[in-house]
Design an enzyme around this catalytic site. Structure first.
Site, PDB file in Angstrom:
ATOM      1  N   GLY A  96     -60.071 -11.976 -23.179  1.00 37.94           N
ATOM      2  CA  GLY A  96     -58.954 -12.522 -22.414  1.00 37.94           C
ATOM      3  C   GLY A  96     -57.653 -11.750 -22.565  1.00 37.94           C
ATOM      4  O   GLY A  96     -56.693 -11.999 -21.837  1.00 37.94           O
ATOM      5  N   HIS A 103     -37.351 -28.620  -8.216  1.00 34.89           N
ATOM      6  CA  HIS A 103     -36.473 -29.475  -7.406  1.00 34.89           C
ATOM      7  C   HIS A 103     -35.110 -29.687  -8.042  1.00 34.89           C
ATOM      8  O   HIS A 103     -34.125 -29.893  -7.366  1.00 34.89           O
ATOM      9  CB  HIS A 103     -37.118 -30.843  -7.189  1.00 34.89           C
ATOM     10  CG  HIS A 103     -38.358 -30.770  -6.373  1.00 34.89           C
ATOM     11  ND1 HIS A 103     -38.359 -30.319  -5.082  1.00 34.89           N
ATOM     12  CD2 HIS A 103     -39.639 -31.068  -6.673  1.00 34.89           C
ATOM     13  CE1 HIS A 103     -39.592 -30.366  -4.604  1.00 34.89           C
ATOM     14  NE2 HIS A 103     -40.384 -30.806  -5.558  1.00 34.89           N
ATOM     15  N   LYS A 108     -45.267 -40.970  -3.107  1.00 37.59           N
ATOM     16  CA  LYS A 108     -46.372 -40.873  -4.080  1.00 37.59           C
ATOM     17  C   LYS A 108     -45.829 -41.303  -5.431  1.00 37.59           C
ATOM     18  O   LYS A 108     -44.779 -40.816  -5.847  1.00 37.59           O
ATOM     19  CB  LYS A 108     -46.867 -39.426  -4.120  1.00 37.59           C
ATOM     20  CG  LYS A 108     -48.039 -39.185  -5.034  1.00 37.59           C
ATOM     21  CD  LYS A 108     -48.579 -37.751  -4.896  1.00 37.59           C
ATOM     22  CE  LYS A 108     -47.709 -36.733  -5.574  1.00 37.59           C
ATOM     23  NZ  LYS A 108     -48.231 -35.360  -5.471  1.00 37.59           N
ATOM     24  N   SER A 133     -53.441 -28.196  -5.432  1.00 36.40           N
ATOM     25  CA  SER A 133     -54.075 -27.890  -6.714  1.00 36.40           C
ATOM     26  C   SER A 133     -55.469 -28.516  -6.720  1.00 36.40           C
ATOM     27  O   SER A 133     -56.461 -27.863  -6.394  1.00 36.40           O
ATOM     28  CB  SER A 133     -53.196 -28.398  -7.850  1.00 36.40           C
ATOM     29  OG  SER A 133     -53.813 -28.186  -9.087  1.00 36.40           O
ATOM     30  N   THR A 134     -55.562 -29.813  -7.015  1.00 31.50           N
ATOM     31  CA  THR A 134     -56.881 -30.469  -6.923  1.00 31.50           C
ATOM     32  C   THR A 134     -57.192 -30.875  -5.481  1.00 31.50           C
ATOM     33  O   THR A 134     -58.342 -31.109  -5.140  1.00 31.50           O
ATOM     34  CB  THR A 134     -56.910 -31.753  -7.770  1.00 31.50           C
ATOM     35  OG1 THR A 134     -55.946 -32.667  -7.235  1.00 31.50           O
ATOM     36  CG2 THR A 134     -56.594 -31.468  -9.224  1.00 31.50           C
TER      37      THR A 134
HETATM   38  C1  R5P Z   1     -46.395 -32.208  -6.644  1.00 29.46           C
HETATM   39  O1  R5P Z   1     -45.617 -33.120  -6.410  1.00 29.46           O
HETATM   40  C2  R5P Z   1     -46.630 -31.085  -5.703  1.00 29.46           C
HETATM   41  O2  R5P Z   1     -45.632 -30.973  -4.718  1.00 29.46           O
HETATM   42  C3  R5P Z   1     -47.991 -31.171  -5.051  1.00 29.46           C
HETATM   43  O3  R5P Z   1     -48.012 -32.305  -4.203  1.00 29.46           O
HETATM   44  C4  R5P Z   1     -49.082 -31.290  -6.081  1.00 29.46           C
HETATM   45  O4  R5P Z   1     -48.947 -30.287  -7.050  1.00 29.46           O
HETATM   46  C5  R5P Z   1     -50.443 -31.184  -5.437  1.00 29.46           C
HETATM   47  O5  R5P Z   1     -51.411 -31.344  -6.413  1.00 29.46           O
HETATM   48  P1  R5P Z   1     -52.856 -31.864  -6.049  1.00 29.46           P
HETATM   49  O6  R5P Z   1     -53.433 -30.946  -5.023  1.00 29.46           O
HETATM   50  O7  R5P Z   1     -53.592 -31.805  -7.364  1.00 29.46           O
HETATM   51  O8  R5P Z   1     -52.747 -33.269  -5.566  1.00 29.46           O
END
Ligand code: R5P
Length: 292
Positions: A34, A131, A196, A227-228
């Site tokens: 790594g 932010h 959210k 991300s996910t």
């Molecule tokens: C977090 O508030 C970011 O703006 C994205 O909404 C968040 O990182 C998305 O992550 P995921 O795809 O895991 O829901």
């Protein structure tokens, strides 16, 4: 002589061409355990170096990426380059832009301080999640930051390629509201954002808000990062009877794979190369660099 030193990808080469700088490829060797070793061969010492390093979705390791950038910046400083501007299209650790719970690390500040200690004068990044420090021009003394919008090229791509019908731009959470209005202004149409809530201990999220009257409209869900995929999937569940659904995201990490959405058109930029990277951000970065 001024040069872009970078990983040999389209983004670095295009940036060199937009700036009119020489392109010098950087080679990053990774060892089986790594460890990494960036190698930069300079025939002469440039008066300015724009150092560009990128990360890909298929080989996503944010800590290795950060170490590559740190070592490359130190490598250039040791070679005698006085003016180093760093381009990290995806800025790691940007989400931790405050200490949210006592005892946590202030990771985004540490990242800036590390680069400042190596003499880096500027960090250019694309749509960061900082932010609380939106411009981050003077976030940390001795180093300046520039937050380049990835939504401007994304919005133009959608407008130019999809003959959008009565578009409605949707932010999947409150923070995405400003990005939704930025995109709506370019493609035309209104914007709205869902809410959210995240449990800071478990990380579990819940999405609130209702979007109605979308019948026959093109809906564009926008976010900085996928991300996910949980956030945008939750947003698509709120949409009924749309004509088409687009998901326009700046950074496509896709940590759980790329097939979580069916029936929607996914578009991302090339800050993190992935199968949906349709939009090149090099012109936007070059434009920002010419402003400073
Ligand atoms: C977090 O508030 C970011 O703006 C994205 O909404 C968040 O990182 C998305 O992550 P995921 O795809 O895991 O829901």
């Amino acid at each position: 002589m001024k040069a872009v030193v970078g990983s040999p990808c389209a983004l670095s080469k295009n940036l060199a061409s937009h700036l009119g700088y020489e392109f010098i490829p950087m080679d990053v060797r990774a060892f089986p355990d790594g460890e990494v070793n960036p190698r930069i061969v300079l025939e002469e010492i440039p008066e300015e170096v724009v150092l560009v390093n990128t990360i890909t979705q298929s080989d996503f390791n944010v800590n290795r990426y950060l170490v590559e950038c740190l070592f490359a910046a130190k490598n250039l400083a040791d070679a005698g380059v006085d003016d180093v501007k760093l381009v990290m299209p995806y800025l790691p650790y940007a989400r931790q832009d405050a200490v949210f719970r006592p005892g946590e690390s202030y990771s985004s500040r540490y990242v800036f301080e590390l680069f400042a200690s190596l003499g880096v004068k500027w960090i250019f990044a694309v749509t960061t999640h900082m932010h609380r420090h939106e411009t981050f021009l003077s976030f940390v003394p001795g180093i300046k930051g520039y937050n380049v919008s990835g939504f401007v090229p994304l919005a133009h791509y959608l407008k130019d390629n999809f003959n959008l019908h009565n578009p409605f731009v949707l932010g999947p959470d409150g923070e995405a509201g400003k990005w939704a209005s930025e995109v709506a202004e370019i493609v035309g149409g209104e914007s709205y954002s869902l809410m959210k809530k995240r449990d800071r201990t478990t990380g579990a999220t819940e999405t609130f808000g209702d979007v109605t009257v979308l019948e026959g409209r093109d809906v564009i869900i926008v976010d900085d990062v996928i991300s996910t995929g949980g956030t945008v999937v939750a947003a698509t569940r709120k949409i009924e009877k749309a004509h088409r659904i687009f998901v326009a995201v700046v950074h496509g990490l896709f940590m759980k794979g790329t097939d979580m959405l069916s029936g929607a058109t996914m578009v991302t930029t090339n800050t993190v190369e992935n199968p949906f990277s349709r939009v090149d951000v090099s012109a936007a970065i070059a434009h920002a660099m010419k402003q400073v």
